[in-house]
Design a protein around this motif. Structure first.
Motif, PDB file in Angstrom:
ATOM      1  N   LEU A  19       0.831  -1.209   0.000  1.00  0.00           N
ATOM      2  CA  LEU A  19       0.000   0.000   0.000  1.00  0.00           C
ATOM      3  C   LEU A  19       0.865   1.258   0.000  1.00  0.00           C
ATOM      4  O   LEU A  19       0.560   2.238  -0.699  1.00  0.00           O
ATOM      5  N   ALA A  20       1.953   1.221   0.774  1.00  0.00           N
ATOM      6  CA  ALA A  20       2.863   2.363   0.795  1.00  0.00           C
ATOM      7  C   ALA A  20       3.542   2.545  -0.560  1.00  0.00           C
ATOM      8  O   ALA A  20       3.723   3.681  -1.033  1.00  0.00           O
ATOM      9  N   LEU A  25       3.955   5.641  -5.577  1.00  0.00           N
ATOM     10  CA  LEU A  25       3.889   5.775  -7.036  1.00  0.00           C
ATOM     11  C   LEU A  25       2.817   6.773  -7.446  1.00  0.00           C
ATOM     12  O   LEU A  25       3.019   7.579  -8.367  1.00  0.00           O
ATOM     13  N   ALA A  26       1.651   6.733  -6.742  1.00  0.00           N
ATOM     14  CA  ALA A  26       0.579   7.682  -7.056  1.00  0.00           C
ATOM     15  C   ALA A  26       1.031   9.118  -6.775  1.00  0.00           C
ATOM     16  O   ALA A  26       0.730  10.041  -7.543  1.00  0.00           O
ATOM     17  N   SER A  27       1.745   9.330  -5.686  1.00  0.00           N
ATOM     18  CA  SER A  27       2.256  10.669  -5.365  1.00  0.00           C
ATOM     19  C   SER A  27       3.292  11.111  -6.378  1.00  0.00           C
ATOM     20  O   SER A  27       3.367  12.297  -6.741  1.00  0.00           O
ATOM     21  N   LEU A  28       4.098  10.166  -6.840  1.00  0.00           N
ATOM     22  CA  LEU A  28       5.127  10.494  -7.830  1.00  0.00           C
ATOM     23  C   LEU A  28       4.499  10.904  -9.162  1.00  0.00           C
ATOM     24  O   LEU A  28       4.937  11.867  -9.805  1.00  0.00           O
ATOM     25  N   VAL A  29       3.460  10.177  -9.581  1.00  0.00           N
ATOM     26  CA  VAL A  29       2.759  10.531 -10.828  1.00  0.00           C
ATOM     27  C   VAL A  29       2.018  11.853 -10.652  1.00  0.00           C
ATOM     28  O   VAL A  29       2.039  12.718 -11.535  1.00  0.00           O
ATOM     29  N   GLY A  30       1.337  11.996  -9.517  1.00  0.00           N
ATOM     30  CA  GLY A  30       0.697  13.270  -9.195  1.00  0.00           C
ATOM     31  C   GLY A  30      -0.588  13.557  -9.937  1.00  0.00           C
ATOM     32  O   GLY A  30      -1.101  14.681  -9.864  1.00  0.00           O
ATOM     33  N   PHE A  39      -6.019   4.954  -1.043  1.00  0.00           N
ATOM     34  CA  PHE A  39      -7.106   5.466  -0.212  1.00  0.00           C
ATOM     35  C   PHE A  39      -8.240   6.006  -1.074  1.00  0.00           C
ATOM     36  O   PHE A  39      -9.417   5.817  -0.747  1.00  0.00           O
ATOM     37  N   GLU A  40      -7.896   6.662  -2.169  1.00  0.00           N
ATOM     38  CA  GLU A  40      -8.922   7.148  -3.095  1.00  0.00           C
ATOM     39  C   GLU A  40      -9.682   5.976  -3.717  1.00  0.00           C
ATOM     40  O   GLU A  40     -10.910   6.017  -3.877  1.00  0.00           O
TER      41      GLU A  40
END
Length: 248
Positions: A19-20, A25-30, A39-40
């Protein structure tokens, strides 16, 4: 034997790691349009269940795929029985089994759409994915039943039913249980793929396709997560059931 808390903590740690990684990866893609975070995705899945859409879709998908899966098991066992008893039947039907195993799933889906309604296509595909696996494994088990045990049964004049119950079923059971476990994964993935192409009413695959068309990536990930969770649930239930059958 490992204690339950240690095993549970290990599984939680592994889940937290992935999950982390997903969140990183989601934060990196943005951009949630390309890669929504865990979480989304979970929030959207909970919203789908609260709206009632996921309940109907999951229920109908389970019904279609499990129907085809169970029909495939029954047909596979019957065909294995006939082909193990008759060399002529085996010679005639063996190419058919090879064709079913070699043909791409997409071809079967498109052909099924010509003959069946969209709701029956996933049933047909799950059936076709299950049939050759069960057929081949059970056939192999029947052919390799210990000849000395069968000879002993003839010497002691056991009835056909007793011979089947006491010798053939125990001999074939390991291959049969392995085939059921393997076939479930193929039936599940292929059945959902058939729903994506056939787009029946109230189906997880149809929801996946609609999410892709409308570029609702969070919904796409949420429905995919639902597919994974249902697959894990089915596999756990099947393993538990087959373990009890093996024990009995």
């Amino acid at each position: 034997m490992r204690r339950f808390p240690e095993t549970a903590l290990k599984k939680l740690a592994i889940a937290a790691f992935y999950l982390a990684l997903w969140q990183g990866l989601a934060s990196l893609v943005g951009r949630s349009l390309l890669l929504p975070g865990p979480f989304e995705t979970i929030e959207r899945l909970v919203a789908l269940f609260s709206e009632g859409a996921a309940w109907a879709a999951a229920g109908m998908t389970l019904l279609r795929i499990l129907s085809g899966y169970l029909l495939g098991i029954a047909a596979g066992v019957l065909l294995a029985w006939f082909t193990a008893r008759s060399r002529l039947m085996d010679a005639l039907l063996r190419p058919l089994r090879a064709v079913v195993k070699a043909t791409p799933v997409t071809s079967f889906i498109l052909l099924a759409l010509l003959w069946l309604s969209s709701g029956l296509v996933p049933v047909c595909i799950a059936f076709l994915m299950t049939l050759p696996i069960v057929w081949a494994n059970v056939h192999e088990g029947l052919v390799n039943v210990d000849a000395q045990l069968l000879e002993m049964a003839r010497v002691f004049r056991l009835t056909r039913w007793k011979r089947i119950r006491e010798i053939e079923i125990p001999s074939v059971l390991p291959q049969f249980l392995a085939a059921c476990t393997t076939a479930l994964g193929f039936a599940w993935k292929s059945g959902v793929a058939a729903e994506v192409i056939a787009v029946p009413r109230h189906a997880v695959g149809s929801a996946l396709y609609l999410s892709k068309l409308t570029l609702e990536t969070a919904d796409l990930f949420a429905w995919t997560l639902l597919v994974i969770l249902l697959s894990m649930m089915l596999e756990a239930l099947l393993v538990r059931l087959l373990g009890r059958i093996r024990h009995d």
